[in-house]
Design an enzyme around this catalytic site. Sequence first.
Site, mmCIF file in Angstrom:
data_model
loop_
_atom_site.group_PDB
_atom_site.id
_atom_site.type_symbol
_atom_site.label_atom_id
_atom_site.label_comp_id
_atom_site.label_asym_id
_atom_site.label_seq_id
_atom_site.Cartn_x
_atom_site.Cartn_y
_atom_site.Cartn_z
ATOM 1 N N HIS A 43 101.153 -46.947 53.938
ATOM 2 C CA HIS A 43 101.768 -47.092 55.256
ATOM 3 C C HIS A 43 101.154 -48.323 55.924
ATOM 4 O O HIS A 43 100.016 -48.702 55.641
ATOM 5 C CB HIS A 43 101.463 -45.821 56.062
ATOM 6 C CG HIS A 43 102.151 -45.707 57.383
ATOM 7 N ND1 HIS A 43 101.729 -46.393 58.495
ATOM 8 C CD2 HIS A 43 103.219 -44.958 57.781
ATOM 9 C CE1 HIS A 43 102.505 -46.079 59.521
ATOM 10 N NE2 HIS A 43 103.419 -45.216 59.126
ATOM 11 N N ASP B 171 93.974 -41.558 53.874
ATOM 12 C CA ASP B 171 94.995 -41.379 54.903
ATOM 13 C C ASP B 171 95.694 -40.055 54.605
ATOM 14 O O ASP B 171 96.479 -39.955 53.666
ATOM 15 C CB ASP B 171 95.974 -42.560 54.845
ATOM 16 C CG ASP B 171 97.194 -42.375 55.737
ATOM 17 O OD1 ASP B 171 97.364 -41.286 56.317
ATOM 18 O OD2 ASP B 171 97.990 -43.325 55.844
ATOM 19 N N GLN C 7 100.289 -37.472 55.722
ATOM 20 C CA GLN C 7 101.386 -36.763 55.079
ATOM 21 C C GLN C 7 100.921 -35.588 54.227
ATOM 22 O O GLN C 7 101.745 -34.874 53.654
ATOM 23 C CB GLN C 7 102.190 -37.734 54.201
ATOM 24 C CG GLN C 7 102.910 -38.810 54.976
ATOM 25 C CD GLN C 7 103.984 -38.258 55.901
ATOM 26 O OE1 GLN C 7 104.588 -37.233 55.627
ATOM 27 N NE2 GLN C 7 104.222 -38.954 57.005
ATOM 28 N N LYS D 284 101.800 -34.377 62.866
ATOM 29 C CA LYS D 284 102.327 -34.152 61.515
ATOM 30 C C LYS D 284 102.070 -32.726 61.029
ATOM 31 O O LYS D 284 102.585 -32.325 59.984
ATOM 32 C CB LYS D 284 101.674 -35.120 60.520
ATOM 33 C CG LYS D 284 101.714 -36.582 60.902
ATOM 34 C CD LYS D 284 103.035 -37.232 60.616
ATOM 35 C CE LYS D 284 102.892 -38.747 60.763
ATOM 36 N NZ LYS D 284 104.170 -39.447 60.541
ATOM 37 N N CYS E 141 107.764 -47.701 57.937
ATOM 38 C CA CYS E 141 106.465 -48.367 58.115
ATOM 39 C C CYS E 141 105.768 -48.561 56.775
ATOM 40 O O CYS E 141 104.552 -48.412 56.660
ATOM 41 C CB CYS E 141 105.574 -47.587 59.073
ATOM 42 S SG CYS E 141 106.182 -47.592 60.773
#
Length: 418
Positions: free
Chosen positions: A134, A211, A214, A237, A375
Amino acid sequence: MKLIEPVTTIPDRDAVARWREDFPILSERVHGKPLVYLDNGATTQKPATVIEAERRYYEHTNSNVHRGVHLLSQRATETYEAARARIARFINAARPEEIVYVRGTTEAINLVAQSDVRPRVAPGDEILISAMEHHSNIVPWQIVCEQTGARLVVVPIDDRGVLDIAAYERMIGERTRIVALTHVSNALGTINPVARLIEIAHARGVPVLLDGAQAIAHLPVDVRALDCDFYAFSGHKVYGPTGIGVLYAKADRLEAMPPWQGGGDMIRSVTFERTTYNAIPWKFEAGTPNIAGAIALAAALDYVDAIGVDVIGAHEAALLAYATDAMRALPRVRLIGTADHKAGIVSFVHEDVHAHDVGTILDHHGVAARAGHHCAMPVMQRFGVPATVRASFALYNKREDIDALVAAMTEVEEVFGR
């Protein structure tokens, strides 16, 4: 290293129906049709318990934290810090002080980039990321490279959207100062083998940031089992509010990092000659924080735990399999991201129709899916497309949502078909 193994029990239709009742927005109608919400990769909807937690704070507790001796301030501080402890338990951090409140994953990565990495890199040093990242895990490192003369190194992915692990091993060198990787690709759905990737990096003395934006709502995350140095995720999220997020970092790394921002609450004492900083994690939390957001995030994690991340993951895996088969059966539709190990994300393109036009038609059928570059423009460039349509799943989605997506795609054929 033993990680949490997901169960294979898939919840029945009645269970999913009960979960759906917890989300007020799912009763909305869009263009006169029932809402079919398939944009969970961008943000998840909020259960009533999360909405109520935020409302309850403002109605009964609203006050600033850490600064008052009156009852409301004490109550707000206790609830706010209890939320920090709740987050620590959710990801199995060793202690609450390893949890830094931030606005979201983006701010968390920028904090690590500027406070941990920038002070210890020099010209010629390297920062290693992957080709599926991302923008939030690309641009902060580009900024550090511009500031220091370091170099950004990018691990390639194959045509299925799978990381080239052999290349990853080769590309970690003596000058690698940090590895920053996505746990789950937001554009492709690929689940990276992060435990193995961390082990490879640590064998060479290189710290790892994950990260987790997700991953956090879809996979069990145990930061101590993974042994990652940093883990970042956003509250919105994982069924929580926007504007609140988390940076997990090992305590010794936080102790060594200087503050990134200055102001109130990140200090112990201030004179015009010298400032003494607060202890971790508060030295990274300048200014009035998103108190209500932190409390509501804790409520969201309670909600997820009550169902079970493993149960949610099994449900979403079944939806992914159903949707993948359904989309592959459509004419002139190509899937982008076909890794064997994926989270509940289906990205696709139509050979003759731009993704934005597809998204507009879906919207008129009440189907909310994302259309664009997500993104992740380098991912789009890697696959030679300007954009994709992305359907992403959550615990409240059902097979009928996918059927609605497929039905709406038939109009794409009728409008734009040859």
